[in-house]
Design a protein around this motif. Structure first.
Motif, PDB file in Angstrom:
ATOM      1  N   ALA A  23     -56.964  35.062   4.057  1.00 29.99           N
ATOM      2  CA  ALA A  23     -56.122  35.687   4.829  1.00 29.99           C
ATOM      3  C   ALA A  23     -54.947  36.203   3.971  1.00 29.99           C
ATOM      4  N   LEU A  24     -54.463  35.359   3.039  1.00 32.84           N
ATOM      5  CA  LEU A  24     -53.672  35.754   1.911  1.00 32.84           C
ATOM      6  C   LEU A  24     -54.030  36.932   1.032  1.00 32.84           C
ATOM      7  N   THR A  25     -55.510  36.987   0.577  1.00 28.32           N
ATOM      8  CA  THR A  25     -56.059  37.847  -0.066  1.00 28.32           C
ATOM      9  C   THR A  25     -56.004  39.506   0.613  1.00 28.32           C
ATOM     10  N   LYS A  26     -55.880  39.227   1.866  1.00 23.54           N
ATOM     11  CA  LYS A  26     -56.080  40.472   2.932  1.00 23.54           C
ATOM     12  C   LYS A  26     -54.431  40.928   3.054  1.00 23.54           C
ATOM     13  N   THR A  27     -53.317  40.189   2.586  1.00 23.09           N
ATOM     14  CA  THR A  27     -52.267  40.333   3.153  1.00 23.09           C
ATOM     15  C   THR A  27     -51.372  40.564   1.643  1.00 23.09           C
ATOM     16  N   ALA A  28     -50.922  41.938   1.643  1.00 18.96           N
ATOM     17  CA  ALA A  28     -50.409  42.183   0.563  1.00 18.96           C
ATOM     18  C   ALA A  28     -48.693  42.025   0.427  1.00 18.96           C
ATOM     19  N   GLY A  29     -48.252  42.078   1.405  1.00 15.40           N
ATOM     20  CA  GLY A  29     -46.736  42.077   1.619  1.00 15.40           C
ATOM     21  C   GLY A  29     -46.134  40.755   1.367  1.00 15.40           C
ATOM     22  N   PRO A  30     -45.314  40.447   0.576  1.00 12.06           N
ATOM     23  CA  PRO A  30     -44.477  39.382   0.482  1.00 12.06           C
ATOM     24  C   PRO A  30     -43.958  38.543   1.576  1.00 12.06           C
ATOM     25  N   LYS A  31     -43.467  39.665   2.618  1.00 11.12           N
ATOM     26  CA  LYS A  31     -42.975  38.955   3.802  1.00 11.12           C
ATOM     27  C   LYS A  31     -43.931  38.259   4.784  1.00 11.12           C
ATOM     28  N   GLU A  32     -45.052  39.128   4.830  1.00 11.42           N
ATOM     29  CA  GLU A  32     -46.285  38.494   5.639  1.00 11.42           C
ATOM     30  C   GLU A  32     -46.798  37.378   4.996  1.00 11.42           C
ATOM     31  N   GLN A  33     -47.072  37.421   3.457  1.00 11.99           N
ATOM     32  CA  GLN A  33     -47.404  36.059   2.867  1.00 11.99           C
ATOM     33  C   GLN A  33     -46.636  34.794   3.381  1.00 11.99           C
ATOM     34  N   LYS A  34     -45.286  35.219   3.245  1.00 12.08           N
ATOM     35  CA  LYS A  34     -44.315  33.919   3.461  1.00 12.08           C
ATOM     36  C   LYS A  34     -44.643  33.452   5.045  1.00 12.08           C
ATOM     37  N   GLN A  35     -44.852  34.463   5.919  1.00  9.41           N
ATOM     38  CA  GLN A  35     -45.199  33.787   7.342  1.00  9.41           C
ATOM     39  C   GLN A  35     -46.436  33.188   7.295  1.00  9.41           C
ATOM     40  N   LEU A  36     -47.479  33.567   6.779  1.00  7.37           N
ATOM     41  CA  LEU A  36     -48.758  33.017   6.528  1.00  7.37           C
ATOM     42  C   LEU A  36     -48.419  31.459   6.093  1.00  7.37           C
ATOM     43  N   MET A  37     -47.888  31.317   4.981  1.00  7.36           N
ATOM     44  CA  MET A  37     -47.462  30.262   4.289  1.00  7.36           C
ATOM     45  C   MET A  37     -46.877  29.376   5.343  1.00  7.36           C
TER      46      MET A  37
END
Length: 225
Positions: free
Chosen positions: A176-190
């Protein structure tokens, strides 16, 4: 009385560390958005810690092990204190340490960040008193994992040690992280992944909208096996 003196002393220490980590005293530290592709740093561009020391107070401090070791150790311990003011200040210092781990070839620093600091930050999220700075803690976790997971196995081992996670879950998270480029979205995933991995046991995340800030220094609490 003793607790108040200890709290005041540690806050002064972390206030100093926060000042040492201020942008004006660390002009040579790169920004993560200058790293190229999100999550990747060209390893051929990594520098020695010394290369930053002339214009980075944090790098200068880390060069001197007699100073660096106790500072890094007390920084780890601070994440397990229910004193959000101290944790806020140590977050600023830790963020600069993370940048140096990402952009230098210093193995000791990379291992400290990937293993000790990553673990301590996750444990810090178990305290409701850290709800006020939970976004900063999640951001630290995101930066450490995104930029260092391919250079050190520590983060994956720590995540797999959490009580409600499997290798398949971790693999799906990384996909999922590899398909999510935006830092904001990555933080939400984390954030979502950490809640899942701990069985919603991270009180700082669960209590973001209803925070009761506790400022007394107490003992440690671990969410790990």
């Amino acid at each position: 009385m003793e607790e108040k003196l200890l709290r005041d002393l540690t806050r002064e220490i972390f206030s100093l560390l926060s000042t040492i980590a201020s942008p004006g005293l660390n002009a040579s530290l790169p920004l993560l958005e200058h790293a190229g592709h999100v999550g990747r740093v060209n390893t051929s561009s990594l520098k020695d810690l010394d290369a930053f020391a002339s214009s980075s107070m944090v790098s200068f401090l880390l060069k001197h092990k007699s100073l660096a070791i106790p500072v890094l150790q007390i920084s780890l311990e601070a994440f397990s204190w229910t004193d959000s003011e101290a944790v806020t200040k140590v977050c600023a210092f830790s963020a600069a340490v993370v940048l140096l781990a990402i952009f230098t070839n210093n193995v000791d620093l990379r291992e400290y960040v990937s293993r000790d600091l990553f673990s301590a930050v996750i444990q810090g999220l178990a305290f409701e008193s850290n709800a006020v700075i939970s976004a900063d803690l999640v951001s630290l976790c995101r930066d450490i994992f995104i930029y260092l997971c391919n250079r050190d196995p520590g983060q994956r081992k720590i995540l797999l040690s959490l009580p409600c996670i499997s290798p398949n879950d971790l693999h799906a998270f990384e996909e999922a992280l590899t398909k999510t480029a935006g830092p904001k979205e990555q933080k939400q995933l984390m954030k979502s992944f950490l809640l899942l991995a701990t069985g919603n046991n991270l009180k700082a995340l669960a209590a973001q909208k209803c925070v009761n800030i506790i400022t007394n220094v107490t003992g440690k609490q671990s969410i790990f096996h």
